[in-house]
Scaffold this motif. Structure first.
Motif, short mmCIF file in Angstrom:
data_model
loop_
_atom_site.label_atom_id
_atom_site.label_comp_id
_atom_site.label_asym_id
_atom_site.label_seq_id
_atom_site.Cartn_x
_atom_site.Cartn_y
_atom_site.Cartn_z
N LEU A 114 0.86 -1.19 0.00
CA LEU A 114 0.00 0.00 0.00
C LEU A 114 0.90 1.23 0.00
CD1 LEU A 114 -2.88 1.19 0.19
CD2 LEU A 114 -2.62 1.15 2.68
N ASN A 115 0.71 2.12 -0.96
CA ASN A 115 1.56 3.30 -1.13
C ASN A 115 1.06 4.44 -0.24
OD1 ASN A 115 3.29 5.26 -1.99
ND2 ASN A 115 2.64 5.24 -4.12
N MET A 116 1.79 4.69 0.84
CA MET A 116 1.42 5.77 1.76
C MET A 116 2.28 7.02 1.55
SD MET A 116 -1.01 4.45 3.63
CE MET A 116 -1.09 5.43 5.12
N ALA A 117 3.13 7.02 0.53
CA ALA A 117 4.05 8.14 0.29
C ALA A 117 3.76 8.82 -1.04
CB ALA A 117 5.49 7.65 0.33
N THR A 118 2.51 9.06 -1.33
CA THR A 118 2.14 9.68 -2.60
C THR A 118 1.06 10.73 -2.39
OG1 THR A 118 1.25 9.27 -4.82
CG2 THR A 118 0.44 7.86 -3.05
N GLY B 98 -6.35 8.85 -6.90
CA GLY B 98 -6.25 7.73 -7.81
C GLY B 98 -6.27 8.10 -9.28
N PHE B 99 -5.77 9.28 -9.63
CA PHE B 99 -5.72 9.67 -11.04
C PHE B 99 -4.74 8.82 -11.84
CE2 PHE B 99 -7.19 14.35 -10.35
CZ PHE B 99 -8.48 13.87 -10.11
N VAL B 100 -3.58 8.51 -11.21
CA VAL B 100 -2.57 7.71 -11.90
C VAL B 100 -3.08 6.28 -12.04
CG1 VAL B 100 -0.22 6.83 -11.82
CG2 VAL B 100 -0.71 9.15 -11.02
N GLY B 101 -3.02 5.77 -13.25
CA GLY B 101 -3.48 4.40 -13.49
C GLY B 101 -4.94 4.30 -13.86
N GLU B 102 -5.66 5.42 -13.87
CA GLU B 102 -7.07 5.42 -14.26
C GLU B 102 -7.15 5.33 -15.79
OE1 GLU B 102 -11.06 5.41 -14.33
OE2 GLU B 102 -9.86 5.36 -12.48
N ARG C 139 -4.53 20.13 -7.91
CA ARG C 139 -4.77 18.71 -7.99
C ARG C 139 -3.43 18.00 -8.14
NH1 ARG C 139 -7.63 18.44 -5.42
NH2 ARG C 139 -6.20 17.03 -4.47
N PHE C 140 -3.14 17.07 -7.23
CA PHE C 140 -1.88 16.35 -7.26
C PHE C 140 -2.08 15.01 -7.95
CE2 PHE C 140 -1.84 19.08 -3.54
CZ PHE C 140 -0.61 19.68 -3.65
N THR C 141 -1.11 14.63 -8.80
CA THR C 141 -1.21 13.36 -9.48
C THR C 141 0.05 12.52 -9.37
OG1 THR C 141 -0.43 14.40 -11.54
CG2 THR C 141 -2.81 14.25 -11.21
N ASN C 142 1.12 13.06 -8.75
CA ASN C 142 2.36 12.28 -8.69
C ASN C 142 2.33 11.27 -7.55
OD1 ASN C 142 2.44 14.65 -6.99
ND2 ASN C 142 4.52 14.04 -6.48
#
Length: 311
Positions: free
Chosen positions: A93-97, A102-106, A308-311
């Motif tokens: 589980l990525n807790m450092a983003t 959830g924009f990335v991978g959509e 809006r953050f996406t990284n």
């Protein structure tokens, strides 16, 4: 009596003369002995110098690093940085983003991004100041304004610059800004750029904020002529980036009308997070019809900004 005095002067002159003679002698002695001292240092031949240089081994500037040190053996995340990240073949589980929406991978977003690249091209950057305004900029502004129930929306190419430039665009030297001590770095730089007087209140402490507002109200009553030219602002975040706490917006709106204070709300982290439809703190606390998110009247101003953050 006179003879005694002459005797004393004579003794003083003799002592003075002896002291001067001793000092002159010491100086002469030191001068000549210094010249006579010979250089006792050993003179090396060029061959001996080369041998010493060849034998010299310098000490390392930093200590030896073990070969198994993590820095020498970096590990990498595999694939896309979504809410799950693959690390050493395992999924975590990525807790450092900042991609908490959830924009990335959509897939839907990826498909639209591909079509956009083929239609408009792609470069090293995409600010409107570099490439100009195109239809997608205006379309997105209209869609955002409709979504948030706003009169208008303005797109910035860099999230940091949004609130950092919006604050000094309205607040100037001589104005007063009541700012929460927990605001993010971008807001702090915007406050510095405004050159307004900043009154800091304790994080989410409405009693402390009202105390400052009352003090300013008393100052305004003493000098109403000056008060008429001074603009007052409150600066808060809908969802604080540094603490994760939600601002008490109903109370802030109460102060807005009661003390005639304009309000800046940075909802960078609350867009898409707060409210049933992700409209941020206003949607969580009020209906859009009651308190539009971008409201300009003769004496009151509310500005809502975000990123809006996406990284």
């Amino acid at each position: 009596m006179i003879g005694t005095l002459l005797g004393l002067f004579g003794e003083a002159s003799t002592l003075h003369l002896a002291l001067e003679t001793t000092l002159i002698g010491a100086v002469v002695y030191l001068y000549f002995t210094r010249k006579e001292n010979k250089d006792t240092r050993v003179k090396l031949t060029e061959k001996q110098k080369d041998e010493l240089i060849a034998e010299w081994v310098p000490e390392p500037l930093v200590p030896e690093t073990p070969q198994d040190h993590p820095v020498l053996n970096p590990r990498y995340v595999e694939g896309k940085m979504t809410k799950y990240a693959k690390y050493d073949g395992k999924e975590y589980l990525n807790m450092a983003t900042s991609n908490f929406l959830g924009f990335v991978g959509e897939k839907r977003i990826e498909d639209v991004a591909k079509k956009t690249i083929f239609k408009y091209g792609v470069g090293s950057c995409g600010p409107r100041g570099f490439y100009g305004t195109v239809d997608v900029h205006l379309d997105l502004e209209k869609e955002l304004a409709d979504f948030f129930g706003c009169e208008e929306a303005v797109l910035y190419s860099y999230g940091f610059a949004t609130i950092a430039s919006a604050i000094p665009a309205y607040a100037k030297r001589g104005d007063i800004v009541f700012a929460d001590k927990g605001v993010n770095f971008a807001i702090q730089k915007g406050l510095q750029a405004s050159r307004a007087r900043v009154e800091w209140f304790e994080h989410n402490d409405m009693d402390d904020l009202e105390r400052l507002l009352k003090l300013q109200e008393e100052r305004d009553k003493k000098d109403p002529k000056k008060a008429a030219k001074v603009r007052r602002f409150m600066v808060v975040e809908g969802l604080y980036a540094n603490t994760g706490s939600i601002c008490p917006l109903p109370k802030l709106m109460e102060f807005k009308w009661k003390y005639k204070v304009r309000i800046f709300i940075d909802e960078s982290f609350s867009f898409g997070v707060l409210g049933k439809t992700g409209r941020g703190g206003f949607a969580l606390s009020f209906s859009p019809a009651t308190y539009p998110c971008f409201e300009i009247t003769a004496n009151l101003l509310t500005i809502k900004s975000g990123t809006r953050f996406t990284n």
